[in-house]
Design a protein around this motif. Sequence first.
Motif: not given
Length: 185
Positions: A150, A153-155, A158-159, A162, A183
């Motif tokens: 995740l 593709d995502e910040d 948002k991760c 989800t 991260h």
Amino acid sequence: MSRLVSSVSLVFLALLLVLPLLMIDGLILSVGDVSYDSFVGCLVFLLCFYLASLLVSVIFDGTMRAFGGLFKRPISNVLFAVVNFWVSLSVLLWMDLYIESITISLATKIVLVSVHTVLFYLIHRSGDSTASSSEDNAQHDPIVQEAMCLLEDEDPVKCVETLCLRFPDRLKKDIIRIVHRLHSN
């Protein structure tokens, strides 16, 4: 009363942790070229050496951990051992200079500090292997694998959202910690 009991238990625990090191150092001092006024004075000298070395090593250990990220793991461990050797030797030389009740030859000091360095190197290295094995186990966790996918593709926010929806049985703070660690790397 409870403070006294906790203080006594902390002192007892500290002595249990230091006792093997005291026995090793006592053996080195009995074999080496050492003269001291009293046995108790020798023990106090060793305890003061441990304490002073610990206090100075805390500063250098933090510095070494900060610079440790610049080097590969084996080089970092060797560098830690070299710095630990020189810090311990300098503390021992300084203490021997100012405390007149005990006199230790240079060869005995070097043997004493070398044994300490080897022991602390092994402890430091075992801590690294424990941390790396726990990281290897964490890599097989499905939430970690999902988070890595995740994060491509995502910040991170948002991760986390989800992952909280996909893994409702996991605590949100654990998911945040996992995503933050991944991260940051």
